[in-house]
Design a protein around this motif. Structure first.
Motif, PDB file in Angstrom:
ATOM      1  N   GLU A  36       0.808  -1.224   0.000  1.00 54.12           N
ATOM      2  CA  GLU A  36       0.000   0.000   0.000  1.00 54.12           C
ATOM      3  C   GLU A  36       0.838   1.270   0.000  1.00 54.12           C
ATOM      4  O   GLU A  36       0.344   2.340  -0.340  1.00 54.12           O
ATOM      5  N   VAL A  37       2.125   1.185   0.399  1.00 45.58           N
ATOM      6  CA  VAL A  37       2.974   2.373   0.422  1.00 45.58           C
ATOM      7  C   VAL A  37       3.788   2.517  -0.866  1.00 45.58           C
ATOM      8  O   VAL A  37       4.609   3.416  -0.980  1.00 45.58           O
ATOM      9  N   HIS A  68       9.669  -3.217  15.246  1.00 47.13           N
ATOM     10  CA  HIS A  68       8.467  -3.937  14.824  1.00 47.13           C
ATOM     11  C   HIS A  68       8.746  -5.416  14.572  1.00 47.13           C
ATOM     12  O   HIS A  68       7.835  -6.176  14.273  1.00 47.13           O
ATOM     13  N   MET A  69      10.002  -5.821  14.710  1.00 47.06           N
ATOM     14  CA  MET A  69      10.407  -7.212  14.517  1.00 47.06           C
ATOM     15  C   MET A  69      10.342  -7.969  15.839  1.00 47.06           C
ATOM     16  O   MET A  69      10.636  -7.412  16.893  1.00 47.06           O
ATOM     17  N   GLU A  70       9.969  -9.233  15.771  1.00 47.16           N
ATOM     18  CA  GLU A  70      10.059 -10.080  16.959  1.00 47.16           C
ATOM     19  C   GLU A  70      11.530 -10.208  17.327  1.00 47.16           C
ATOM     20  O   GLU A  70      12.409 -10.165  16.466  1.00 47.16           O
ATOM     21  N   ARG A  71      11.822 -10.379  18.623  1.00 49.15           N
ATOM     22  CA  ARG A  71      13.214 -10.444  19.072  1.00 49.15           C
ATOM     23  C   ARG A  71      14.024 -11.485  18.307  1.00 49.15           C
ATOM     24  O   ARG A  71      15.170 -11.254  17.960  1.00 49.15           O
ATOM     25  N   ALA A  72      13.428 -12.633  18.024  1.00 46.06           N
ATOM     26  CA  ALA A  72      14.149 -13.682  17.309  1.00 46.06           C
ATOM     27  C   ALA A  72      14.481 -13.272  15.875  1.00 46.06           C
ATOM     28  O   ALA A  72      15.363 -13.863  15.258  1.00 46.06           O
ATOM     29  N   GLN A 122      -0.264   1.397  17.312  1.00 50.56           N
ATOM     30  CA  GLN A 122      -1.359   0.423  17.303  1.00 50.56           C
ATOM     31  C   GLN A 122      -2.605   0.952  16.611  1.00 50.56           C
ATOM     32  O   GLN A 122      -3.728   0.782  17.093  1.00 50.56           O
ATOM     33  N   ARG A 123      -2.394   1.570  15.449  1.00 52.36           N
ATOM     34  CA  ARG A 123      -3.543   2.054  14.670  1.00 52.36           C
ATOM     35  C   ARG A 123      -4.345   0.868  14.139  1.00 52.36           C
ATOM     36  O   ARG A 123      -3.769  -0.087  13.628  1.00 52.36           O
ATOM     37  N   PRO A 124      -5.660   0.919  14.266  1.00 56.87           N
ATOM     38  CA  PRO A 124      -6.502  -0.185  13.789  1.00 56.87           C
ATOM     39  C   PRO A 124      -6.238  -0.472  12.312  1.00 56.87           C
ATOM     40  O   PRO A 124      -6.081   0.444  11.497  1.00 56.87           O
ATOM     41  N   GLY A 125      -6.187  -1.754  11.989  1.00 54.78           N
ATOM     42  CA  GLY A 125      -6.005  -2.155  10.602  1.00 54.78           C
ATOM     43  C   GLY A 125      -4.570  -2.133  10.116  1.00 54.78           C
ATOM     44  O   GLY A 125      -4.303  -2.421   8.958  1.00 54.78           O
ATOM     45  N   ASN A 126      -3.616  -1.769  10.987  1.00 49.27           N
ATOM     46  CA  ASN A 126      -2.207  -1.733  10.574  1.00 49.27           C
ATOM     47  C   ASN A 126      -1.434  -2.764  11.402  1.00 49.27           C
ATOM     48  O   ASN A 126      -0.991  -2.475  12.505  1.00 49.27           O
ATOM     49  N   PRO A 127      -1.246  -3.962  10.859  1.00 53.72           N
ATOM     50  CA  PRO A 127      -0.582  -5.022  11.624  1.00 53.72           C
ATOM     51  C   PRO A 127       0.896  -4.750  11.888  1.00 53.72           C
ATOM     52  O   PRO A 127       1.500  -5.408  12.723  1.00 53.72           O
ATOM     53  N   TRP A 128       1.483  -3.777  11.193  1.00 57.50           N
ATOM     54  CA  TRP A 128       2.905  -3.467  11.375  1.00 57.50           C
ATOM     55  C   TRP A 128       3.124  -2.365  12.409  1.00 57.50           C
ATOM     56  O   TRP A 128       4.239  -1.947  12.649  1.00 57.50           O
ATOM     57  N   ASP A 129       2.058  -1.890  13.028  1.00 58.40           N
ATOM     58  CA  ASP A 129       2.150  -0.727  13.911  1.00 58.40           C
ATOM     59  C   ASP A 129       2.223  -1.097  15.382  1.00 58.40           C
ATOM     60  O   ASP A 129       1.730  -0.374  16.236  1.00 58.40           O
ATOM     61  N   ILE A 130       2.829  -2.244  15.674  1.00 56.65           N
ATOM     62  CA  ILE A 130       2.989  -2.715  17.053  1.00 56.65           C
ATOM     63  C   ILE A 130       4.470  -2.983  17.291  1.00 56.65           C
ATOM     64  O   ILE A 130       5.126  -3.610  16.464  1.00 56.65           O
TER      65      ILE A 130
END
Length: 149
Positions: A36-37, A68-72, A122-130
């Motif tokens: 989308e970007v 935004h990456m998991e520690r592993a 944590q914007r709704p609908g943005n899975p990368w925003d956590i």
């Protein structure tokens, strides 16, 4: 001309790149997982880069992506990022600073800015925003130790 790869660019970091590199002649290539970007390169940086991008960039720039990456995933992602740099090139990584957040909390200033730094917008609908990882300068320097078993 500097060839810069902007990893996790989102809609772009043109302003930040201009602030750091000024009016130096540069070509900025944007890489992101989100179609989308409209990135120049659509790629999941947790996976190795395509061969045509290995060792091709003077600078690899990543601003507010690594948290935004998991520690592993942190060490493999950093290895993938570093693979794009030419010999004697540079990797620039900008992440939120947990030390700053801790100081703010201890001083009683633990408002939404600190919450956003710790957990993402944590914007709704943005899975990368956590935010899934956190860093101090020392932790970033020893990211290899964060990759876990």
């Amino acid at each position: 001309m500097l060839k810069i790869l902007d990893v996790g660019s989102g809609i772009g970091n043109e302003g930040m790149i201009k602030a750091f590199f000024g009016d130096v002649e540069k070509e900025v290539i944007r890489l992101d997982i989100n179609p989308e970007v409209n990135p120049d390169i659509l790629h999941d940086i947790t996976q190795p880069l395509p061969e045509e991008h290995i060792g091709k960039y003077d600078i690899v720039f990543s601003s507010h992506m690594l948290e935004h990456m998991e520690r592993a995933q942190v060490f493999p992602v950093m290895r993938n990022i570093a693979s794009a740099v030419k010999n004697l090139g540079e990797v620039w990584i900008i992440v939120p600073d947990l030390k700053w957040a801790a100081q703010e909390i201890l001083a009683g200033r633990d408002g939404m800015q600190v919450q956003g730094l710790l957990y993402g917008a944590q914007r709704p609908g943005n899975p990368w925003d956590i935010h899934k990882s956190g860093f101090t300068l020392n932790a970033l320097r020893r990211a290899e130790q964060l990759h876990g078993p």
